[in-house]
Design an enzyme around this catalytic site. Structure first.
Site, PDB file in Angstrom:
ATOM      1  CD  GLU A 260      -2.749   1.000   2.592  1.00 17.26           C
ATOM      2  OE1 GLU A 260      -3.102  -0.156   2.903  1.00 17.26           O
ATOM      3  OE2 GLU A 260      -3.226   2.009   3.121  1.00 17.26           O
ATOM      4  N   GLY A 357      -0.249  31.975  -9.095  1.00 13.20           N
ATOM      5  CA  GLY A 357      -0.808  33.246  -8.627  1.00 13.20           C
ATOM      6  C   GLY A 357      -2.251  33.080  -8.163  1.00 13.20           C
TER       7      GLY A 357
END
Ligand SMILES: Cc1cc2nc3c(=O)[nH]c(=O)nc-3n(C[C@H](O)[C@H](O)[C@H](O)COP(=O)(O)OP(=O)(O)OC[C@H]3O[C@@H](n4cnc5c(N)ncnc54)[C@H](O)[C@@H]3O)c2cc1C
Length: 395
Positions: A260, A357
């Site tokens: 996992e 931004g």
């Protein structure tokens, strides 16, 4: 040797050339990448909104062989190795919708492995073909409201009653929990015994009386992955639904954690790579102060360093998977993978969102979703701090 030239035309960069991978891996990579581009990216926003991946998409993944990569051919699998699983996880991680990636990867590499590793021949004959085809979707239920990192602390009990077990308890944060069909559930069969020898795994079908999905959970990210709280109230199941021997569940969970964590690390590096590529495109076209942002050394160098770290993380994942392929104990390396890649993908998302931004803060931008999705990478499947303890023990 790799026949990279064969797949170059499919758009796989020569950068993927690696001693770890052969032709079969590269073909798989090409196939998954094509599926991601044509069948996930154009459609997955709707799945984010509805909160789950449609079953026909999972069946399609099954029909393409993505759910049986390491399983035997007699069940419909392709008998590949851990590195092939890494290819699947990395490429699904690149899809930018990590909720879709985790839906598939929990099924292939976190839940169905319990059945495959510990199940009887009869259990495997009954379920594996349908698991591999995507007809049956699996979940693994270990975590509880009061026990996550500390698996030994689970409180769900399975009381033996003749040829049956009766389960009582609650499971929390279960991926594929709402829409899954078959659950591998951890419960205590010996409340007085040593905690490591008192947990047993059981196979429980959706619809079994006494088993309910108590609620679907609303998450910060991974929104196309369904996550549930499950409740067991006098849930009576035949003894043949037990997975493996009584009291071996804790060891099975710890063993499967290795797979996992490798898979989650690979997925994280796929996510990080995709974010860097997306951001490179953004800063090369977005102009500020008379030139593309790429002309700013501060931006260029930060992205270059992140690219270097992601390359290092990726190679660590490959190395851990290679060790596993060669049956070498890789607990230290896998724990490093989980800790390093989980933290790194978040570092990458933070910088990539910054370089987008204001648009990076908008729900309509891809990087905004990716940053939310990455957050859980330091928590699920072994929190960073827990992983670092595993590493520290082995230094
Ligand atoms: C979206 C999502 C999907 C999930 N899917 C599944 C699933 O399918 N099946 C399943 O069984 N579980 C699943 N989980 C559970 C997940 O594995 C656990 O959340 C994780 O193991 C952490 O357990 P916890 O949430 O109980 O946190 P806790 O164990 O309470 O820990 C809280 C925090 O404490 C810190 N901490 C914990 N232990 C230590 C330590 N020893 N030293 C220092 N710091 C420590 C860590 O920062 C940790 O994040 C999922 C979780 C999420 C969020």
């Amino acid at each position: 040797m790799n026949k990279i030239a064969d797949v170059k035309s499919e758009g796989i960069a020569a950068a993927w050339r690696s001693p770890y991978f052969g032709e079969e891996h590269e073909l798989l990579r090409t196939q998954v990448r094509r599926f991601v581009e044509t069948e996930i990216k154009p459609k997955a926003q709707a799945w984010e909104e509805q909160g789950y991946v449609p079953r026909e998409v999972l069946r399609r993944m099954g029909s393409l062989g993505f759910f049986g990569i390491r399983y035997p051919a007699r069940y419909g699998g392709s008998e590949m190795d851990t590195l092939a699983t890494v290819v699947l996880a990395e490429e699904l991680g690149r899809c930018t919708f990590s909720g879709v990636a985790i839906t598939a990867l929990v099924h292939t590499d976190m839940a169905s492995v319990h059945l495959f590793n510990a199940g009887s021949e009869a259990q495997k004959d009954q379920w594996m073909p349908r698991i591999i085809s995507g007809e049956v979707i699996t979940a693994v239920a270990v975590t509880e409201p009061d026990a996550g990192s500390d698996v030994k602390g689970i409180r769900t009990v399975a009381r033996c009653d003749g040829d049956f077990y009766v389960l009582d308890g609650t499971k929390m944060f279960i991926t594929n929990g709402v829409y899954g069909d078959l659950y591998c559930v951890a419960a205590k069969t010996d409340r007085a015994g040593a905690p490591s020898k008192s947990i047993t795994m059981f196979l429980i079908e959706k619809g079994t009386p006494g088993f309910t999905v108590s609620r679907a959970l609303d998450k910060h990210g991974w929104r196309s992955s369904d996550t549930a709280e499950l409740h067991f109230d006098g849930c009576r199941i035949p003894s043949e639904n037990r997975l493996g021997e009584e009291g071996r569940g804790f060891y099975a969970i710890m063993k499967n954690f290795q797979n996992e964590r490798t898979v989650i690390g690979a997925m994280a590096m796929g996510e990080a790579q995709a974010a860097i590529e997306l951001t490179l495109e953004q800063v090369r076209t977005r102009k500020a102060f008379g030139a593309p942002l790429w002309q700013k050394e501060a931006i260029r160098q930060r992205l270059a360093m992140l690219a270097a770290k992601v390359e290092a993380g990726r190679q660590l994942v490959y190395h851990a998977a290679w060790l596993d392929t060669h049956r070498v104990d890789a607990t230290k390396e896998v724990s490093m993978v989980k800790a390093y890649c989980g933290e790194l993908v978040n570092e990458v998302m933070y910088a990539c969102l910054q370089f987008h931004g204001g648009m990076g803060f908008m729900r309509e931008s891809t990087i905004e979703r990716m940053a939310r999705d990455a957050r859980v990478q330091t928590i699920g499947g072994g929190a960073t701090e827990v992983m670092l303890e595993e590493v520290a023990k082995r230094l």
